[in-house]
Structure formats: structure tokens, C-alpha cells
Design an enzyme around this catalytic site. Sequence first.
Site, mmCIF file in Angstrom:
data_model
loop_
_atom_site.group_PDB
_atom_site.id
_atom_site.type_symbol
_atom_site.label_atom_id
_atom_site.label_comp_id
_atom_site.label_asym_id
_atom_site.label_seq_id
_atom_site.Cartn_x
_atom_site.Cartn_y
_atom_site.Cartn_z
ATOM 1 N N SER A 113 0.812 -1.206 0.000
ATOM 2 C CA SER A 113 0.000 0.000 0.000
ATOM 3 C C SER A 113 0.851 1.265 0.000
ATOM 4 O O SER A 113 1.660 1.472 -0.888
ATOM 5 C CB SER A 113 -0.956 -0.043 1.196
ATOM 6 O OG SER A 113 -1.842 1.032 1.141
ATOM 7 N N HIS A 114 0.716 2.045 1.055
ATOM 8 C CA HIS A 114 1.380 3.350 1.112
ATOM 9 C C HIS A 114 2.783 3.256 1.694
ATOM 10 O O HIS A 114 3.468 4.262 1.799
ATOM 11 C CB HIS A 114 0.535 4.277 1.969
ATOM 12 C CG HIS A 114 0.185 3.644 3.284
ATOM 13 N ND1 HIS A 114 -0.785 2.671 3.378
ATOM 14 C CD2 HIS A 114 0.706 3.787 4.499
ATOM 15 C CE1 HIS A 114 -0.853 2.256 4.621
ATOM 16 N NE2 HIS A 114 0.050 2.910 5.337
ATOM 17 N N ASP A 277 -2.783 6.561 -3.292
ATOM 18 C CA ASP A 277 -1.604 5.976 -2.647
ATOM 19 C C ASP A 277 -0.925 4.913 -3.514
ATOM 20 O O ASP A 277 -1.261 4.733 -4.679
ATOM 21 C CB ASP A 277 -1.982 5.385 -1.287
ATOM 22 C CG ASP A 277 -2.766 4.093 -1.432
ATOM 23 O OD1 ASP A 277 -3.481 3.957 -2.438
ATOM 24 O OD2 ASP A 277 -2.657 3.224 -0.551
ATOM 25 N N ASP A 279 -1.027 1.675 -3.933
ATOM 26 C CA ASP A 279 -1.790 0.667 -4.665
ATOM 27 C C ASP A 279 -3.147 1.178 -5.145
ATOM 28 O O ASP A 279 -3.990 0.397 -5.576
ATOM 29 C CB ASP A 279 -1.956 -0.603 -3.820
ATOM 30 C CG ASP A 279 -2.706 -0.348 -2.529
ATOM 31 O OD1 ASP A 279 -2.639 0.786 -2.015
ATOM 32 O OD2 ASP A 279 -3.361 -1.273 -2.025
ATOM 33 N N ASP A 281 -5.800 2.542 -3.633
ATOM 34 C CA ASP A 281 -7.082 2.401 -2.935
ATOM 35 C C ASP A 281 -7.402 3.591 -2.020
ATOM 36 O O ASP A 281 -8.530 3.734 -1.583
ATOM 37 C CB ASP A 281 -7.176 1.067 -2.177
ATOM 38 C CG ASP A 281 -6.091 0.868 -1.149
ATOM 39 O OD1 ASP A 281 -5.200 1.735 -1.048
ATOM 40 O OD2 ASP A 281 -6.122 -0.166 -0.441
ATOM 41 N N ARG A 282 -6.417 4.424 -1.749
ATOM 42 C CA ARG A 282 -6.704 5.588 -0.888
ATOM 43 C C ARG A 282 -6.918 6.841 -1.730
ATOM 44 O O ARG A 282 -6.504 6.894 -2.886
ATOM 45 C CB ARG A 282 -5.532 5.850 0.059
ATOM 46 C CG ARG A 282 -5.337 4.736 1.043
ATOM 47 C CD ARG A 282 -4.298 5.105 2.075
ATOM 48 N NE ARG A 282 -4.236 4.044 3.069
ATOM 49 C CZ ARG A 282 -3.681 4.159 4.256
ATOM 50 N NH1 ARG A 282 -3.130 5.304 4.607
ATOM 51 N NH2 ARG A 282 -3.672 3.146 5.094
ATOM 52 N N LYS A 376 -11.432 -0.439 -0.827
ATOM 53 C CA LYS A 376 -11.579 1.001 -0.956
ATOM 54 C C LYS A 376 -11.013 1.390 -2.311
ATOM 55 O O LYS A 376 -10.231 0.646 -2.895
ATOM 56 C CB LYS A 376 -10.891 1.726 0.185
ATOM 57 C CG LYS A 376 -9.449 1.378 0.420
ATOM 58 C CD LYS A 376 -8.984 2.067 1.697
ATOM 59 C CE LYS A 376 -7.573 1.674 2.054
ATOM 60 N NZ LYS A 376 -7.513 0.772 3.205
#
Length: 543
Positions: A113-114, A277, A279, A281-282, A376
Site C-alpha cells: 500500500s502506502h 496511494d 496501490d 485504494d486511498r 476502498k
Amino acid sequence: MSIQTVATTPFAGQRPGTSGLRKKVAIFRQAGYLENFVQSVFDALGDCAGKTLVLGGDGRFHNRPAIQTILRMAAAHGFARVLVGQGGILSTPAVSCVIRKHAALGGIVLSASHNPGGPDGDFGIKYNIGNGGPAPEQVTEAIFQRTESQHQYRISDAPELDLDAIGSTRIEAMQVEVIDSVADYADLMQSLFDFDAIRALFVGGFRMCFDGMSAVSGPYASAILEGQLGAPAGTVINGVPLEDFGGHHPDPNPVNAAQLIARMAAPDAPDFGAASDGDGDRNMIVGRRFDVTPSDSLAVLAANVGVAPGYRAGLKGIDRSMPTSCAADRVAEALGIPCHETPTGWKFFGTLLDAGMATLCGEESYGTGSDHVREKDGLWAVLFWLNLLAVSGKPVQQIVSEHWARFGRNYYSRHDYEAVDSAAAAALMEALRASLPALAGQRLGQYTVDFADDFAYTDPVDGSVSRQQGVRVVMADGARIVFRLSGTGTEGATLRVYFERYEADAAQHSIPTQQALAGLIAIAEQLAGISTRTGRSSPTVIT
Ligand code: G1P
Ligand code: ZN
């Protein structure tokens, strides 16, 4: 080409956290480390014969070799077909979308992710089930159990596959389809939002800046915003995914997306700013000199859901994670729909979405989404905002101010203390837990404690229980402080402290956030002894 059985030894600590297994790249590069985990996933799944698997990642360092390994292992486990994103690229929401659209058994997302990428950064792997969402705890726990006694894995010795050319090839009897990373996702977005209205907005001279943070959402944003919606070239900045994210921390908050925030504060600032972010999703939503908190963003979208064609039927309910502000609860109440409070992590929304109990979901950690997928979805939120801006004709700040005037404002902030000593953080939480029974009724500063507990959750659909999901101290007027330890960090412990207080009076809606929450911030220090226990006089990041 043949299938080999390779002897290996178990690795300690392969328990998935809030969102999959995340470790330093160096750990993932150990011989057999990834293989053991993937073998454990396949073991936990049981019979994979004839099934379809989706595979892709955020393009960070180690993405490509990991994909090659997983493809060869999938072939050894009898999968009929793997759909893999071109160049190994699929955003997390795109994986969810592709799993659902092609009725796959599930998917593997390669991402941390982030968290920073590169040879010294982090890597991660997550399994998503057939509904497109993160595997629930029973599944991740079964995978973890297998990792503890994994002594062999099965893999084809097929040569490396070309991941860059769209098309179909084979490994053993398994078909590998390299698919366009964006197409299925873009089709889904077009079915939900009023693309004509957004196109007209850009034709009218509306200006936007989308910061891809050199991570996975760049190709999606470029194809949809600039390609399909006619936003001028240059609308997307940092739009090419890089293995180390250009050295940036691809977490969209005002601290990390400093370039975007500076642009949105300039005299000639665009009308609208957004970031996503690592990947994809944010999301972060920014107006001119105005940041929208994720909790407010969820509430605003819920209150204006009718602007988007895909949501004209209305909302079945709203889900938010416990530490997320109660702004959405007020909208749910006005709409006469339920608002569910779940533990932190998107995996807790899946059962409610599948049962048709909710339509929109959100977390304070820059996560917003809906029942269109089971993750998300960063760009989805940005498109929803664009749809709202196009239909309302109002600037971002006005939309949010009017929302507060109608529903009241939930002042909200999160303080993170990153990479603190794990034992000190655990001791802090233990001491807090021990103090909980005595807190109810106590006077703290200007507040009286209504109740204090460690949040436990019973899933209303499957009855599963999750305990110790965050210590909360809730005041008589609803103001609250929440303490929890991060489940996604890879260095020491990260203590997160969340603050919230409600203000109904519109004349009091322009207080700087940290000032509005100062009373609660002082109480948190008094209750938890953060500075003495962690040795930190201030948080690492305030959002
Ligand atoms: C963090 C966020 C959480 C989010 C998760 C995955 O988890 O707080 O809301 O679902 O990342 O993106 P944490 O590190 O707090 O466990
Ligand atoms: Zn993410």
C-alpha cells in the site's frame, strides 16, 4: 516444462496484518519466503483445479519477480487461468473489479500500500476472495497456520513469461492472460458516474491536479481523467509508477503530498486537487487552500449520493471504521438508514456489503468506497467528487461548509507516533486497558467520561467476534479519544491516537483543527503518558 516439489522450512512471523503480509523487501527476497506464503494460500484454498486467479501489484520493487514465481506456482496447483495485469500492474480496486467481473476464485495483490518501496522499502502480498474483497480473518488465520508447518512447495520450472505484451500464453496446462490493467476498471467507473457532466466541466475550463505519487494510480488517472474525460494533459502529475515511488512516501495526506498541497495553495491554484496511494485504494480530496478530511468526504458523498447515476437508487446503509469520525452517522440518521461501526480494516466491510446492508464505506485513513467492488477505491472517490462538483457548480470548500452548516462539524484529527519501541507501545496500551474500568464518570479537563472500553465487534452477518480493536474513551457529549496500535507498520510499533469532537454551531466552524481539539489532546497525554512512555514529545505525523 515440469512441476517440481521443492523442500523448504517454515518462516516465523508470516501472519497477515490489517491488510495482508507486509515485510521489508530483504525479507521477501529470502529463498523460499514468498513461495512458503503462496503455498500456504493455495493450501488454504483447497482444490484450485479449473479455477481462475487474478494477479497484479502496485509496480513496486520486487513486483515482477514475485509475479513470475506466483504464476509458476499457480500452474503447479492446477489453476485453469490467471488474469495478470500488463507489466504486472493492477491497482487494488482494479483487482477487486476484475475478480468480480470474471467470476474468479480470488486474486493475489502484491503491494504494501502506502509503505515506501525500493530495495530497502517494503513489499507485501494479500489474498482476496471471490467477492473481490480481502480475505476475512478465518481465511488469513488458516493461511498463517499453514505457514508455520510448510515444508514444501510446488512450482513449475517454466521460463519467465513476457508480462508486457497483452495476450494469452500457457504455463503447463494453465492459460495466462495478460490483460489491459485499466480497461475493466474504467468501464465500471463509466457505469457509475456521469462522465458527460464531468466532460462538460473540463470543457468549461475547470482545472484539476491529480497526484499519482509515482505509484499505481497514475495509469488509471491518465486514461480516465485525461483520456476519457478530456482533462488537459498535465492534469495528472507523478503519473508513472516507479519501483521506488520516486523516493516519495506514497500515502496521500497533506504531509506526504506536499507538492499537491503547495499547488493547491498557490494564487493560480486549480479548482480541485486529489491524490492516491501506492496501490490506488486511498484518496485525498483538496480544494483551493482547503483539505477535506476523509471522514467529512464520506459524509459529503453520502449526503449527495443522488448526483451519481450509479447511486440514484439511494443508500442501503453506511459503514465506517470505529476510529472514523461520526460525521457520516449524522447523514445516515437524516436519510433514515443504518450506519455500522466496524473495526479498522476494509476486510470488515465485506460481509455487510455482500449482505446488502450497506452501500458506502469509509475509513479516516483516506479510504472511501462502495459496493461496486470490495476494496476502498481512490480514483472512484475522486470521480464521485468530480461528479458532485460538476452537478453542483460549487467549489469544494463551499460544499463542505454548507454540509457542516446543515449537519454540524465533527472536528477530527489523528496523531501517529511511528516506529516507537514495540515493548513501550505494548506497555502503554496495557496500562491504558488496565485503567479503563475506573474512567467512567471521571472529570477530565472540561469533559466527563461517559464510558471507556476496548472496542470489540461482532459481525452481524457471520457472527465472528474481533476483540481488542482499539481503546476508546468517550465523553458525555460524544467527544472521544481512541488509541490503537497499527497493524500495517513494519518497523517497531506505530501508535495512533484519534480525536473527535462535535460542534453544532456554524459560527464555531472555522477554528483551526488542532486548536479545536486541544482539550482532548491534553487528556490523551494525561491518560496514556505518551511522551514519557515513547520518548516522543510530538507525533511523527498529524492528519
Ligand atoms: C491502516 C489504516 C486502516 C487501513 C489500513 C490499510 O491500518 O489505519 O484504516 O484499513 O491501513 O490501508 P493500521 O496501520 O492503522 O492498522
Ligand atoms: Zn493502499
